[in-house]
Design an enzyme around this catalytic site. Sequence first.
Site, PDB file in Angstrom:
ATOM      1  N   ASP A 243       0.867  -1.182   0.000  1.00  0.00           N
ATOM      2  CA  ASP A 243       0.000   0.000   0.000  1.00  0.00           C
ATOM      3  C   ASP A 243       0.907   1.236   0.000  1.00  0.00           C
ATOM      4  O   ASP A 243       1.448   1.603  -1.037  1.00  0.00           O
ATOM      5  CB  ASP A 243      -0.935  -0.091   1.207  1.00  0.00           C
TER       6      ASP A 243
ATOM      7  N   GLY B  47       3.720   1.221   1.356  1.00  0.00           N
ATOM      8  CA  GLY B  47       5.063   0.656   1.248  1.00  0.00           C
ATOM      9  C   GLY B  47       5.879   0.811   2.520  1.00  0.00           C
ATOM     10  O   GLY B  47       7.003   0.319   2.607  1.00  0.00           O
TER      11      GLY B  47
ATOM     12  N   ASP C 111      -7.431  -8.807   6.399  1.00  0.00           N
ATOM     13  CA  ASP C 111      -8.524  -8.652   7.371  1.00  0.00           C
ATOM     14  C   ASP C 111      -9.043  -7.236   7.452  1.00  0.00           C
ATOM     15  O   ASP C 111      -8.437  -6.289   6.952  1.00  0.00           O
ATOM     16  CB  ASP C 111      -8.012  -9.030   8.761  1.00  0.00           C
TER      17      ASP C 111
END
Length: 181
Positions: A110, A112, A166
């Site tokens: 995302d 990083g 999740d």
Amino acid sequence: MSTDSSPETEIDISKKEILISSSEINQRVAQLGKEISADYQGRELHLVGVLNGAFIFLADLVRQINIPCQICFLQASSYKDQKVSSGEVTLMHNLDLRGKDVLVVEDIFDTGLTLKYVMEDLLRQKPNSIEACSLLNKKIPNKAEVTVKYIGFDIEDRFVVGYGLDFAERYREVPHIACLD
Ligand code: 5GP
């Protein structure tokens, strides 16, 4: 593990958009396994899964790799039940990767920040080589400067769950990638 059952985490996942189906995932994981096996031919690969999100991806990926490997994990956390990164990364592991050929396996790249932190931490152990593999890559600006050699899918900037990912410890068992927003 969170036991939160507040209304925000009570979502009917079957009504959420499927971004990547389980058969698309299987096909792509098989391709990645082939590519990685070819790249590391003649060497022993040390796969380091980033928990918790990468546990399913790593389990599937390793069964598509046909060269000798060793598998280990480290724990990284930055989200703390939120949909937006806290910006702080904490790592837990007791790995010794000196002289090894290391492939860090992540669920999603995302910002990083997590991967950058993990790579910098493991580089201090002086592995022979280190690369990264992420199932998903979010197309967002201003990502941390880290090279991810193997990417499963590029996705838009949406919050996804399933296949190990999740939201507040829910939905990791979902076999596809679904969007929560
Ligand atoms: P980064 O440090 O690259 O911003 O985030 C990496 C970690 O944040 C991932 O390993 C993952 O656990 C979590 N993350 C980032 N984006 C998402 C997302 O869309 N869904 C979920 N479930 N987790 C995400």
